[in-house]
Design a protein around this motif. Structure first.
Motif, PDB file in Angstrom:
ATOM      1  N   LYS A 169      -1.405 -16.992 -11.990  1.00 54.11           N
ATOM      2  CA  LYS A 169      -1.023 -18.251 -12.650  1.00 54.11           C
ATOM      3  C   LYS A 169       0.440 -18.545 -12.369  1.00 54.11           C
ATOM      4  N   VAL A 170       0.719 -19.821 -12.107  1.00 52.47           N
ATOM      5  CA  VAL A 170       2.094 -20.224 -11.806  1.00 52.47           C
ATOM      6  C   VAL A 170       2.580 -21.224 -12.841  1.00 52.47           C
ATOM      7  N   SER A 171       3.878 -21.205 -13.102  1.00 52.28           N
ATOM      8  CA  SER A 171       4.455 -22.151 -14.057  1.00 52.28           C
ATOM      9  C   SER A 171       4.963 -23.390 -13.325  1.00 52.28           C
ATOM     10  N   ASP A 172       5.774 -23.202 -12.325  1.00 57.56           N
ATOM     11  CA  ASP A 172       6.245 -24.312 -11.500  1.00 57.56           C
ATOM     12  C   ASP A 172       5.433 -24.285 -10.209  1.00 57.56           C
ATOM     13  N   GLU A 173       6.005 -24.762  -9.170  1.00 58.21           N
ATOM     14  CA  GLU A 173       5.332 -24.750  -7.873  1.00 58.21           C
ATOM     15  C   GLU A 173       5.147 -23.321  -7.358  1.00 58.21           C
ATOM     16  N   THR A 174       6.181 -22.493  -7.510  1.00 59.62           N
ATOM     17  CA  THR A 174       6.132 -21.165  -6.905  1.00 59.62           C
ATOM     18  C   THR A 174       6.353 -20.013  -7.885  1.00 59.62           C
TER      19      THR A 174
ATOM     20  N   LEU B  77       5.757 -17.435 -10.817  1.00 56.72           N
ATOM     21  CA  LEU B  77       4.605 -16.883 -11.525  1.00 56.72           C
ATOM     22  C   LEU B  77       4.908 -16.741 -13.007  1.00 56.72           C
ATOM     23  N   TYR B  78       3.863 -16.848 -13.837  1.00 56.41           N
ATOM     24  CA  TYR B  78       4.042 -16.586 -15.273  1.00 56.41           C
ATOM     25  C   TYR B  78       4.394 -15.116 -15.492  1.00 56.41           C
ATOM     26  N   GLY B  79       3.645 -14.258 -14.892  1.00 50.70           N
ATOM     27  CA  GLY B  79       3.926 -12.826 -14.992  1.00 50.70           C
ATOM     28  C   GLY B  79       4.510 -12.348 -13.676  1.00 50.70           C
ATOM     29  N   SER B  80       3.941 -11.281 -13.168  1.00 54.05           N
ATOM     30  CA  SER B  80       4.365 -10.786 -11.867  1.00 54.05           C
ATOM     31  C   SER B  80       3.214 -10.015 -11.236  1.00 54.05           C
ATOM     32  N   VAL B  81       3.304  -9.833  -9.952  1.00 48.57           N
ATOM     33  CA  VAL B  81       2.326  -9.032  -9.217  1.00 48.57           C
ATOM     34  C   VAL B  81       2.945  -7.654  -9.042  1.00 48.57           C
ATOM     35  N   THR B  82       2.260  -6.642  -9.550  1.00 49.41           N
ATOM     36  CA  THR B  82       2.789  -5.280  -9.526  1.00 49.41           C
ATOM     37  C   THR B  82       1.998  -4.417  -8.551  1.00 49.41           C
ATOM     38  N   GLU B  83       2.403  -3.163  -8.460  1.00 50.72           N
ATOM     39  CA  GLU B  83       1.716  -2.204  -7.596  1.00 50.72           C
ATOM     40  C   GLU B  83       0.243  -2.097  -7.971  1.00 50.72           C
ATOM     41  N   ARG B  84      -0.043  -2.110  -9.241  1.00 49.90           N
ATOM     42  CA  ARG B  84      -1.428  -1.984  -9.708  1.00 49.90           C
ATOM     43  C   ARG B  84      -2.287  -3.147  -9.195  1.00 49.90           C
ATOM     44  N   ASP B  85      -1.746  -4.364  -9.229  1.00 48.23           N
ATOM     45  CA  ASP B  85      -2.481  -5.525  -8.716  1.00 48.23           C
ATOM     46  C   ASP B  85      -2.769  -5.378  -7.219  1.00 48.23           C
TER      47      ASP B  85
ATOM     48  N   GLU C 255      -2.691   5.746  -3.023  1.00 48.29           N
ATOM     49  CA  GLU C 255      -2.107   6.110  -4.315  1.00 48.29           C
ATOM     50  C   GLU C 255      -0.915   5.208  -4.616  1.00 48.29           C
ATOM     51  N   LYS C 256      -0.626   5.085  -5.906  1.00 48.00           N
ATOM     52  CA  LYS C 256       0.424   4.175  -6.367  1.00 48.00           C
ATOM     53  C   LYS C 256       1.793   4.524  -5.781  1.00 48.00           C
ATOM     54  N   HIS C 257       2.106   5.803  -5.715  1.00 46.09           N
ATOM     55  CA  HIS C 257       3.434   6.199  -5.243  1.00 46.09           C
ATOM     56  C   HIS C 257       3.631   5.928  -3.753  1.00 46.09           C
ATOM     57  N   MET C 258       2.560   5.629  -3.036  1.00 45.28           N
ATOM     58  CA  MET C 258       2.673   5.342  -1.610  1.00 45.28           C
ATOM     59  C   MET C 258       3.209   3.937  -1.343  1.00 45.28           C
ATOM     60  N   LEU C 259       2.977   3.014  -2.272  1.00 49.60           N
ATOM     61  CA  LEU C 259       3.483   1.641  -2.108  1.00 49.60           C
ATOM     62  C   LEU C 259       4.984   1.614  -2.349  1.00 49.60           C
ATOM     63  N   LEU C 260       5.715   1.022  -1.448  1.00 50.64           N
ATOM     64  CA  LEU C 260       7.171   0.953  -1.582  1.00 50.64           C
ATOM     65  C   LEU C 260       7.583  -0.453  -1.999  1.00 50.64           C
ATOM     66  N   LEU C 261       7.131  -0.835  -3.162  1.00 49.57           N
ATOM     67  CA  LEU C 261       7.456  -2.145  -3.723  1.00 49.57           C
ATOM     68  C   LEU C 261       8.717  -1.975  -4.562  1.00 49.57           C
ATOM     69  N   SER C 262       9.822  -2.559  -4.103  1.00 45.29           N
ATOM     70  CA  SER C 262      11.099  -2.339  -4.777  1.00 45.29           C
ATOM     71  C   SER C 262      11.129  -2.965  -6.168  1.00 45.29           C
ATOM     72  N   GLU C 263      10.527  -4.144  -6.317  1.00 49.14           N
ATOM     73  CA  GLU C 263      10.451  -4.796  -7.621  1.00 49.14           C
ATOM     74  C   GLU C 263       9.199  -5.660  -7.641  1.00 49.14           C
ATOM     75  N   PRO C 264       8.666  -5.962  -8.819  1.00 47.03           N
ATOM     76  CA  PRO C 264       7.463  -6.785  -8.893  1.00 47.03           C
ATOM     77  C   PRO C 264       7.676  -8.156  -8.249  1.00 47.03           C
ATOM     78  N   ILE C 265       6.602  -8.700  -7.696  1.00 43.13           N
ATOM     79  CA  ILE C 265       6.660 -10.001  -7.038  1.00 43.13           C
ATOM     80  C   ILE C 265       6.553 -11.089  -8.101  1.00 43.13           C
ATOM     81  N   LYS C 266       7.497 -12.035  -8.107  1.00 40.51           N
ATOM     82  CA  LYS C 266       7.543 -13.056  -9.155  1.00 40.51           C
ATOM     83  C   LYS C 266       7.365 -14.472  -8.631  1.00 40.51           C
ATOM     84  N   ASN C 267       7.171 -14.623  -7.318  1.00 41.18           N
ATOM     85  CA  ASN C 267       6.981 -15.943  -6.715  1.00 41.18           C
ATOM     86  C   ASN C 267       5.781 -15.910  -5.775  1.00 41.18           C
ATOM     87  N   THR C 268       5.191 -17.078  -5.551  1.00 40.63           N
ATOM     88  CA  THR C 268       4.114 -17.149  -4.575  1.00 40.63           C
ATOM     89  C   THR C 268       4.702 -17.010  -3.182  1.00 40.63           C
TER      90      THR C 268
END
Length: 147
Positions: free
Chosen positions: A82-87, A89-97, A110-123
């Protein structure tokens, strides 16, 4: 305390390497689990004798990692959020997603294999590295779209 690893531990090193760790970590985890032995002269001599076995195991692990990296390289998944503006996000996309999206495609990591520095907050489209082995890091493509 210096120990010799009897199996590869991602945060410490590969099998057969001599590393310095905290006394409690060695006493309470590594030694009872037989993941390491004390770095004594006798154990160093044993290491020299078993070096061929260690090298074979390292080669197997590396080959498996290369195979997995070839499967993962360029893999893409789309996550609707879900998005609030054009890009934004209301929440964020995390490693679990991301793990759930990959699991739907039949790719289990496994979760620790993903090198996501911070949750994704934009499309948008993101390249996310996956640490399969010490120096093997293929990138997957995650596309975040509006729901």
């Amino acid at each position: 305390m210096k120990v010799i690893l009897t199996e590869t531990i991602e945060s410490l090193g590969i099998i057969g390497s001599e590393v310095k760790v905290a006394d409690g970590y060695a006493r309470n985890y590594l030694l009872p689990q037989k993941k390491a032995v004390l770095a004594s002269q006798a154990n160093r001599n044993m290491l020299k004798q078993e070096k061929a076995r260690f090298e074979l195991q390292i080669a197997k692990e590396k080959a498996f990692a290369q195979e997995m990296a070839a499967r993962l390289e360029g893999t893409s998944c789309t996550i609707a959020a879900k998005v609030s503006d054009e890009t934004r996000l209301y929440g964020s996309v995390t490693e679990r997603d991301i793990l759930n999206a990959l699991a739907e495609k039949g790719i289990e990591i496994e979760k620790h294999m993903l090198l996501l520095s911070e949750p994704i907050k934009n499309t948008g489209t993101y390249n996310i590295p996956v640490r399969v082995y010490a120096d093997v890091e293929p990138e997957i493509i995650v596309e975040v779209v509006a729901e």
